[in-house]
Scaffold this motif. Structure first.
Motif, PDB file in Angstrom:
ATOM      1  N   ARG A  15     -11.081   1.589 -16.361  1.00  0.00           N
ATOM      2  CA  ARG A  15     -10.323   2.117 -17.497  1.00  0.00           C
ATOM      3  C   ARG A  15     -11.209   2.887 -18.480  1.00  0.00           C
ATOM      4  O   ARG A  15     -10.865   4.003 -18.863  1.00  0.00           O
ATOM      5  CB  ARG A  15      -9.591   0.973 -18.201  1.00  0.00           C
ATOM      6  N   LEU A  37      -3.965   6.631 -16.530  1.00  0.00           N
ATOM      7  CA  LEU A  37      -4.051   5.477 -17.433  1.00  0.00           C
ATOM      8  C   LEU A  37      -2.666   4.897 -17.713  1.00  0.00           C
ATOM      9  O   LEU A  37      -2.495   3.688 -17.842  1.00  0.00           O
ATOM     10  CB  LEU A  37      -4.706   5.897 -18.747  1.00  0.00           C
ATOM     11  N   ASP A  38      -1.689   5.776 -17.799  1.00  0.00           N
ATOM     12  CA  ASP A  38      -0.334   5.312 -18.101  1.00  0.00           C
ATOM     13  C   ASP A  38       0.449   4.912 -16.862  1.00  0.00           C
ATOM     14  O   ASP A  38       1.471   4.244 -16.956  1.00  0.00           O
ATOM     15  CB  ASP A  38       0.443   6.416 -18.845  1.00  0.00           C
ATOM     16  N   ASP A  41      -0.465   1.736 -11.757  1.00  0.00           N
ATOM     17  CA  ASP A  41      -0.103   1.139 -10.476  1.00  0.00           C
ATOM     18  C   ASP A  41       0.454   2.139  -9.471  1.00  0.00           C
ATOM     19  O   ASP A  41       0.521   1.837  -8.284  1.00  0.00           O
ATOM     20  CB  ASP A  41       0.881  -0.009 -10.684  1.00  0.00           C
ATOM     21  N   GLU A  42       0.827   3.314  -9.951  1.00  0.00           N
ATOM     22  CA  GLU A  42       1.281   4.322  -8.996  1.00  0.00           C
ATOM     23  C   GLU A  42       0.166   4.619  -8.004  1.00  0.00           C
ATOM     24  O   GLU A  42       0.415   4.875  -6.827  1.00  0.00           O
ATOM     25  CB  GLU A  42       1.673   5.616  -9.719  1.00  0.00           C
ATOM     26  N   ALA A  44      -1.905   2.671  -6.716  1.00  0.00           N
ATOM     27  CA  ALA A  44      -2.011   1.671  -5.664  1.00  0.00           C
ATOM     28  C   ALA A  44      -1.057   1.963  -4.507  1.00  0.00           C
ATOM     29  O   ALA A  44      -1.338   1.643  -3.368  1.00  0.00           O
ATOM     30  CB  ALA A  44      -1.715   0.288  -6.232  1.00  0.00           C
ATOM     31  N   PHE A  45       0.069   2.585  -4.822  1.00  0.00           N
ATOM     32  CA  PHE A  45       1.126   2.723  -3.812  1.00  0.00           C
ATOM     33  C   PHE A  45       1.301   4.139  -3.286  1.00  0.00           C
ATOM     34  O   PHE A  45       2.121   4.371  -2.414  1.00  0.00           O
ATOM     35  CB  PHE A  45       2.463   2.248  -4.399  1.00  0.00           C
ATOM     36  N   LYS A  54       3.942  13.305  -8.383  1.00  0.00           N
ATOM     37  CA  LYS A  54       4.444  12.523  -9.513  1.00  0.00           C
ATOM     38  C   LYS A  54       3.769  12.958 -10.812  1.00  0.00           C
ATOM     39  O   LYS A  54       4.394  12.952 -11.872  1.00  0.00           O
ATOM     40  CB  LYS A  54       4.190  11.035  -9.271  1.00  0.00           C
ATOM     41  N   GLN A  82      -5.756  -1.312  -5.983  1.00  0.00           N
ATOM     42  CA  GLN A  82      -4.973  -2.331  -5.272  1.00  0.00           C
ATOM     43  C   GLN A  82      -5.563  -3.714  -5.493  1.00  0.00           C
ATOM     44  O   GLN A  82      -4.850  -4.688  -5.668  1.00  0.00           O
ATOM     45  CB  GLN A  82      -4.941  -2.007  -3.778  1.00  0.00           C
ATOM     46  N   LEU A  85      -4.418  -5.104  -8.627  1.00  0.00           N
ATOM     47  CA  LEU A  85      -3.033  -5.570  -8.551  1.00  0.00           C
ATOM     48  C   LEU A  85      -2.954  -6.903  -7.823  1.00  0.00           C
ATOM     49  O   LEU A  85      -2.199  -7.787  -8.204  1.00  0.00           O
ATOM     50  CB  LEU A  85      -2.169  -4.547  -7.816  1.00  0.00           C
ATOM     51  N   ARG A  86      -3.733  -7.020  -6.770  1.00  0.00           N
ATOM     52  CA  ARG A  86      -3.719  -8.261  -6.003  1.00  0.00           C
ATOM     53  C   ARG A  86      -4.143  -9.433  -6.853  1.00  0.00           C
ATOM     54  O   ARG A  86      -3.650 -10.542  -6.690  1.00  0.00           O
ATOM     55  CB  ARG A  86      -4.679  -8.158  -4.823  1.00  0.00           C
ATOM     56  N   ARG A  88      -3.460 -10.169  -9.660  1.00  0.00           N
ATOM     57  CA  ARG A  88      -2.341 -10.733 -10.411  1.00  0.00           C
ATOM     58  C   ARG A  88      -1.420 -11.544  -9.514  1.00  0.00           C
ATOM     59  O   ARG A  88      -0.546 -12.233  -9.984  1.00  0.00           O
ATOM     60  CB  ARG A  88      -1.514  -9.608 -11.032  1.00  0.00           C
ATOM     61  N   THR A  89      -1.609 -11.401  -8.224  1.00  0.00           N
ATOM     62  CA  THR A  89      -0.686 -12.020  -7.288  1.00  0.00           C
ATOM     63  C   THR A  89      -1.190 -13.370  -6.824  1.00  0.00           C
ATOM     64  O   THR A  89      -0.484 -14.131  -6.197  1.00  0.00           O
ATOM     65  CB  THR A  89      -0.505 -11.119  -6.069  1.00  0.00           C
TER      66      THR A  89
ATOM     67  N   ASP B  41       1.984  -9.714  -0.463  1.00  0.00           N
ATOM     68  CA  ASP B  41       1.525  -8.464  -1.074  1.00  0.00           C
ATOM     69  C   ASP B  41       0.794  -7.569  -0.104  1.00  0.00           C
ATOM     70  O   ASP B  41       0.633  -6.382  -0.377  1.00  0.00           O
ATOM     71  CB  ASP B  41       0.670  -8.763  -2.302  1.00  0.00           C
ATOM     72  N   PHE B  45       0.628  -2.940   0.505  1.00  0.00           N
ATOM     73  CA  PHE B  45      -0.530  -2.059   0.548  1.00  0.00           C
ATOM     74  C   PHE B  45      -0.888  -1.579   1.949  1.00  0.00           C
ATOM     75  O   PHE B  45      -1.813  -0.793   2.096  1.00  0.00           O
ATOM     76  CB  PHE B  45      -1.749  -2.774  -0.049  1.00  0.00           C
ATOM     77  N   GLN B  82       6.903  -3.336  -2.791  1.00  0.00           N
ATOM     78  CA  GLN B  82       6.138  -2.680  -3.859  1.00  0.00           C
ATOM     79  C   GLN B  82       6.879  -2.788  -5.179  1.00  0.00           C
ATOM     80  O   GLN B  82       6.281  -3.020  -6.226  1.00  0.00           O
ATOM     81  CB  GLN B  82       5.910  -1.211  -3.508  1.00  0.00           C
ATOM     82  N   ARG B  86       5.516  -4.214  -8.526  1.00  0.00           N
ATOM     83  CA  ARG B  86       5.537  -3.393  -9.735  1.00  0.00           C
ATOM     84  C   ARG B  86       6.229  -4.129 -10.851  1.00  0.00           C
ATOM     85  O   ARG B  86       5.829  -4.028 -12.005  1.00  0.00           O
ATOM     86  CB  ARG B  86       6.298  -2.103  -9.482  1.00  0.00           C
ATOM     87  N   ARG B  88       6.156  -6.977 -11.646  1.00  0.00           N
ATOM     88  CA  ARG B  88       5.238  -7.859 -12.323  1.00  0.00           C
ATOM     89  C   ARG B  88       4.257  -7.078 -13.186  1.00  0.00           C
ATOM     90  O   ARG B  88       3.719  -7.571 -14.139  1.00  0.00           O
ATOM     91  CB  ARG B  88       4.468  -8.685 -11.304  1.00  0.00           C
TER      92      ARG B  88
END
Lengths: 297, 297
Positions: A15, A37-38, A41-42, A44-45, A54, A82, A85-86, A88-89, B41, B45, B82, B86, B88
Motif C-alpha cells: 500500500r 488502492l481503491d 481486491d479486483e 486478485a480476481f 475496469k 491474493q 485476501l487469503r 482473511r479467510t 477460497d 483464485f 469470488q 469479496r 468479506r
DNA sequence: CCGTTAATGATTCATTTGCATTATTTTTGC
DNA sequence: GCAAAAATAATGCAAATGAATCATTAACGG
C-alpha cells in the motif's frame, strides 16, 4: 516460514508503495495506482486485460505498474494480493471441517452465510451514511418512540431500553400492545417514530406509522423493502436483508442497525455515558445488579 | 437489487449444495466436493487445471462439479465464490473511505470490527458444537423458559416468541418482571431454563437460575463468562464476547445464538414449519398481518 | 459370461492470457 | 520550435485456459 515472512513484508509495503507511485509516477500510472488502492481486491480476481478494462487504462499500464512495484510481472503482483485476501479467510477451513458430516450442518452453515451477508449489507457505506444521517435528528428529537410487535418487539424494546439509559427522549415501550397507539396519539412534529416491521407486516405497526403521519411526527422505518407498507411516507427508510434458512428470516441486521443508531448517538452526546453510569448506579442501589465472582488474572 | 439478491441467495445455498453432493454424488465427485468445502477460497483464485492439480483430481471433475452445482461452467462457479470472498472484503476500502473524515467514524468502524469479532466467535467450531448439543434436549423438553431482563429481555422475548410459533414447549415471557419467578416455581426436572444475562448481572436472572436449580430444571446460560453468577451449576454455558464501543457492549452474539438454537431445532422438527404456517394463518385471520405493496419484477 | 450404463479420464480446439516488441503520442530541455 | 527522451498505446506470440468431445474403466443385472 522464512518465505511467508518475506512475502508478508512485501505485502505490508504494498500500500505505501502504491501511495508513493500515485504521487511520483507519471499521470496515467499514478491515476491507475490510485484506482488500485481503491479497488484492491479486483487485482486478485482479474487478468491484465480485464483489470485494464475496469480501470480504463491500457493493458500495458497494468504490467508497468507491476514492475514499478518491484514484481517480475503481473502474475507475481496478483499472487501477492491474493495472499492478502487469503489471510482473511483463515479459520474458514476449520469451521467447514467442523460443520461437515454433522446433523443440521446445512442449517448452521446457511445461517453463518446469511448472517455474514446481512451484516455486510448493514455495513455498506451507503447504509452507514443513512444511519449517520438519522443520528443528529434523533439527538434533538423531543421524544423517540420505538414501535415493533411480535418478533420485532425485541428490537423495539432493546432500542428504547438501552436508549432510555443514555437519553431522556426515548419513550419506554408499553407492555400492552394496544397502548402503543394511545401513546403515539400524543406525539407531535418534534417527535420521531422508529417503526420496525418485516413481512408479514403487522397491522399495529402500519397503523402506528399512519398515526405518526397524522400527528406530523417523522417516521424512521426499519423494514425489508422500500415497498413495505411502513415505508410509505416515511422520513427515512432503512431497508434490510433478512436472509436466513427458508423457514426463519433473521432479524440480526435490524439489531445491528439499532446498535449502530445508539452508538452513533452516544458518540455525539456528552452526557450519554454519564447518564448510563447514573442509571446503573440507581439500579445497583436498589439491588438490580449483582457483581460476578472475581475472575482470576 | 434483484440481481444481487438472487446472487446472494445462490451464495447462501452454495455450501449446502456442496454438502449434498458430498453425500449423494459418485465417489470422485463427492471427494472433490468435500475438498472444495475445505479449500473454499482456492476456487476463487485458481484455474480449472491448477485447482484440479491441487485437489488431485482430473480437470474434468472440476467442470462437472460446477455443472452439478447448477452453474453454466467453471467460470460461473468461480465468479460466485469470488463474490463471496469479496463480500468479506468489499468495502474494507470503500468503507474506510466512507468512515474517514466523518464525525463518529471511529464508533462505526469500532462497531463493525466488534460485530465481526463477536459473530466469528459464535461461529467457531466449538461454539457450534455446543449449540448443537443443546438442540435435541430442547426439542424434547416439557417446557422451555427464556429468562432475561433489561437489555437482555429482548433476547428472551425473541426466543420465546419465535420459539412459541414453531414449538409448543416454549413458555411466553411475562410482561411483569416479578412473574418470571412465579412462573419458574412451577418448573420441574423435565424443563429447561434459558437464562440470559451479562455484566452487570441482573439479580432477577440470577434468582431465576437458583430457583431452577431448586426445582431441578436444567439451566442453559447465555452469558459472558464461565465465572458468571448464572453459569454456576448450569447444565450448559454459552460464553459470549460482547465487544463493542467502550460505553456499549453488544448483545448481537446473543441474538445469533438464539437464532442458531431455533434454526437448529426447526431443522430437526417435522412439524415446526407447519406450526409456523398455522400460527401465521391464525394471526392473519384476525387481521394482525397486512400484505405489502406489490413489488415490481 | 456378457452387455449395458454410469463414472472417470484423456484429447482436442478455439480463446484468452501474460509478456515482449514495436509504434505512437506526450513531455521535456534548449 | 524542435529534437531527445519518456510515457503510453498497439501488435504479435507462445503458453495457458475453459469447455466440448471422445476413450477408457468400473459396476451391475440378467
Amino acid at each position: 516460514m522464512g518465505r511467508s515472512n518475506m512475502q508478508q513484508k512485501t505485502l505490508i509495503k504494498l500500500r505505501p508503495n502504491l501511495t508513493r507511485l500515485s504521487q511520483t509516477a507519471p499521470p496515467t500510472l499514478a491515476a491507475f495506482a490510485i484506482w488500485v488502492l481503491d479497488h484492491y481486491d479486483e487485482v486478485a480476481f482479474s487478468s491484465i486485460r480485464s483489470l485494464a478494462d475496469k480501470a480504463n487504462v491500457n493493458a500495458n499500464t497494468v504490467t508497468r505498474l507491476s514492475k514499478e512495484l518491484g514484481y517480475d510481472g503481473y502474475d507475481a503482483f496478483r499472487a501477492d494480493v491474493q495472499l492478502a485476501l487469503r489471510a482473511r479467510t483463515i479459520g474458514y477451513a476449520a469451521r467447514a471441517e467442523a460443520l461437515r458430516n454433522r446433523d443440521g450442518g446445512d442449517v448452521y452453515s446457511e445461517m453463518i452465510a446469511a448472517n455474514r451477508a446481512n451484516a455486510e449489507a448493514v455495513f455498506s457505506p451507503e447504509m452507514l451514511r443513512l444511519i449517520e444521517q438519522c443520528v443528529p435528528t434523533l439527538l434533538v428529537a423531543r421524544r423517540i418512540y420505538a414501535v415493533g410487535v411480535r418478533s420485532c418487539y425485541s428490537i423495539a424494546h432493546y432500542l428504547s431500553y438501552v436508549g432510555g439509559m443514555a437519553f431522556n427522549n426515548f419513550v419506554s415501550v408499553p407492555a400492552q400492545p394496544g397502548s402503543i397507539l394511545d401513546q403515539l396519539s400524543r406525539a407531535g412534529p418534534e417527535d420521531i417514530v422508529i417503526a420496525i416491521s418485516f413481512e408479514h407486516y403487522s397491522t399495529e405497526v402500519i397503523r402506528a406509522t399512519q398515526i405518526a403521519r397524522d400527528v406530523g411526527a417523522r417516521v424512521l422505518s426499519i423494514t425489508d423493502s422500500h415497498a413495505s407498507p411502513i415505508a410509505a411516507g416515511a422520513w427515512r427508510v432503512v431497508p434490510l436483508p433478512m436472509e436466513g434458512p427458508q423457514f426463519m428470516p433473521s432479524i440480526n441486521a435490524a439489531l445491528i442497525v439499532a446498535e449502530l443508531l445508539l452508538a452513533g448517538m452516544m458518540a455525539r452526546s456528552a452526557d450519554a455515558v454519564a447518564n448510563i453510569k447514573s442509571f446503573e448506579d440507581r439500579i445497583e442501589k436498589f439491588g438490580g445488579y449483582q457483581r460476578g465472582a472475581p475472575v482470576s488474572g
